[in-house]
Design an enzyme around this catalytic site. Structure first.
Site, short mmCIF file in Angstrom:
data_model
loop_
_atom_site.label_atom_id
_atom_site.label_comp_id
_atom_site.label_asym_id
_atom_site.label_seq_id
_atom_site.Cartn_x
_atom_site.Cartn_y
_atom_site.Cartn_z
N GLY A 108 0.68 -1.16 0.07
CA GLY A 108 0.13 0.06 0.05
C GLY A 108 0.89 1.19 0.00
N CYS B 46 2.05 2.90 2.58
CA CYS B 46 3.11 3.03 3.43
C CYS B 46 4.27 2.67 2.86
CB CYS B 46 2.66 2.18 4.48
SG CYS B 46 4.23 2.03 5.95
N ILE C 246 -2.37 18.76 3.24
CA ILE C 246 -3.23 19.28 4.25
C ILE C 246 -3.83 17.98 4.86
CG2 ILE C 246 -3.44 21.68 3.15
CD1 ILE C 246 -5.84 20.49 1.69
N GLY C 247 -3.56 16.81 4.53
CA GLY C 247 -4.16 15.82 5.21
C GLY C 247 -4.55 14.69 4.16
N ASP D 292 -6.59 3.10 7.73
CA ASP D 292 -6.95 4.53 7.27
C ASP D 292 -8.40 4.67 6.84
OD1 ASP D 292 -4.17 5.19 7.86
OD2 ASP D 292 -3.95 6.15 5.96
N HIS E 99 24.46 3.37 31.03
CA HIS E 99 25.33 4.69 31.21
C HIS E 99 26.64 4.57 30.03
CE1 HIS E 99 26.98 8.59 32.11
NE2 HIS E 99 28.10 7.90 32.25
#
Length: 460
Positions: free
Chosen positions: A37, A39, A266-267, A307, A439
């Site tokens: 797709g 992605c 814009i989306g 989505d 560390h």
């Protein structure tokens, strides 16, 4: 019949297919385009490939600060090679998904699917038509870029994100409309490779979904990279003949700008049209398909994820929603924990967050505790020459519940995994006081931010 049909082969779709196959179901995956797709082919992964190239270019240019001498006139961006590497990454990942389809005995059909009935699909591929039956159907058709109402994408001057990562050459100038995640990532890519970048954002700040201090860090860094940012500014019109963009600021002042390309970010809107959803008990709108917390639509035979349902349009959310949809379609029970979804922005510096923002937390709980630790006091950040940024943790003082994390700085998108685990496991801040962080590592900053909440930070 024990067959599950999945429409769409992006992150939600192919994960749903594998999950259903693992439950011993016959699975058919219908894809209208390449596997992976948006992605994999023109979104997450190719964008990150370009960002890695930009990071490397920036690192080489600053090598002198680390005692490595490289003649500055020998450092340049080979855009053709950058594109070749990006395409190679895509190819390897797509081949990987094809292997997984074969390994899990998933039948992949190329074409566009539409519903004839709740359990019968028609698949069109050019002049070829076929029909299949399925006991359950999962819709995962993804999303697509939203164009300006008065300036459709032409691929030549007005471009969307998919086209922006495959330009024939590095442009001299790029105007980006939209200062959200996608817009900021492309600004970070192109500005560091030498393009003059301008970002137009209608809201008061970049990244409207993040806290002011977090977006402020990025605004400052983009500016240092040569990006011009106009906030509280809207695009009123575009003249294709003169290739001019007309802007209007919130104070009423106007401005005209020109650029080699105009990237509109814009989306994205869910792909819900042309599938015959009408009359099948599926509630949908231009905002997406409505589902319950099990990814089930109003029709018990049909699920939707990714989505196409709107909501949080992130690939890792789609992965999980695809798995949840498939498990429920297979007769099991699963839900998505939306309270512990990491949000990652791959700019320079990176930004990552999980849970509530500070504004959201104060609105919901009133008084909260905030612990912070700056990377400027972290040994690993200093020795790697990237001391910009900080870790911020939000805590509910009543129960010491961790409400959210925000990180801005190098490797923030990797570090946020620790915060995600804490929120997912509902860990309280007092449980983390005795944590031992290695560390020198950037992870020490997370522990110090947690200690700062209870007033016991050591290095700040």
């Amino acid at each position: 019949m024990n067959r599950i049909a999945i429409i769409g082969g992006g992150p939600a779709g192919y994960v749903a297919a594998i999950t259903a196959a693992q439950q011993d179901k016959e699975v058919i995956l219908i894809v209208d385009g390449p596997l992976g797709g948006t992605c994999l082919n023109e979104g997450c992964m190719p964008t990150k490939s370009l960002l890695e190239s930009a990071d490397t270019y920036e690192l080489v240019k600053s090598a002198g600060q680390m005692g490595i001498r490289i003649p500055s006139n020998s450092i340049e961006v080979d855009w053709e090679a950058v594109q070749e590497r990006k395409n190679d990454v895509i190819s390897k990942l797509v081949n990987g998904i094809q292997y997984l389809m074969s390994k899990n005995k998933i039948k992949v059909i190329q074409g566009r699917a539409s519903f004839l009935t709740s359990n019968r699909l028609q698949i069109k591929n050019g002049n070829e038509h076929q029909e299949i039956d399925a006991s359950k159907v999962i819709i995962s058709t993804g999303s697509e870029p939203i164009p300006l109402p008065f300036a459709p994408f032409d691929g030549q001057w007005i471009i969307h994100s998919g086209q922006a990562m495959a330009l024939p050459a590095l442009p001299d100038s790029l105007l980006i409309i939209g200062g959200g995640v996608i817009g900021c990532e492309f600004a970070s890519i192109y500005s560091r490779m030498g393009t003059k970048v301008t970002v137009i954002e209608m809201g008061e700040k970049l990244l409207p979904g993040e806290d002011d201090d977090i977006s402020g860090f990025l605004h400052k860094e983009l500016k240092s990279q040569g990006v011009t940012v106009h906030t509280s500014t809207s695009v009123k019109n575009i003249n294709f003949t003169s290739r001019t963009v007309f802007l209007e600021k919130s104070d009423g002042k106007s401005e005209e700008l020109q650029a080699d390309y105009i990237l509109v970010s814009i989306g994205r809107k869910p792909r819900v049209n042309g599938m015959g959803l009408e009359g099948n008990g599926i509630d949908f709108s231009r905002y997406g398909i409505s589902v319950d917390d099990r990814m089930q639509t109003g029709n018990p035979s049909i699920y939707a994820c990714g989505d196409v349902i709107g909501g949080i349009q992130l690939a890792h959310v789609a992965f999980h929603e695809g798995r949840v949809a498939a498990l429920n379609a297979c007769g099991q029970f699963a839900q998505v924990n939306y309270q512990a979804i990491p949000r990652c922005i791959y700019t320079s510096p990176e930004i990552a967050s999980v849970g509530l923002t500070e504004k959201e937390a104060r609105k919901k709980y009133g008084e909260i505790k905030v612990g912070e630790f700056s990377f400027s006091a972290n040994g690993k950040a200093i020795l790697s020459n990237k001391p910009v940024g900080k870790v911020k943790v939000l805590v509910n003082p009543q129960y010491n519940e961790i409400l959210g994390f925000s990180i801005v700085g190098q490797h923030a998108t990797e570090l946020i995994g620790q915060g995600t685990v804490m929120l997912h496991a509902e860990i309280t801040v007092d449980m983390m006081e005795e944590l031992v962080a290695a560390h020198p590592t950037l992870s020490e900053s997370i522990h110090e931010a947690l200690l700062n909440v209870v007033g016991q930070a050591v290095h700040s």
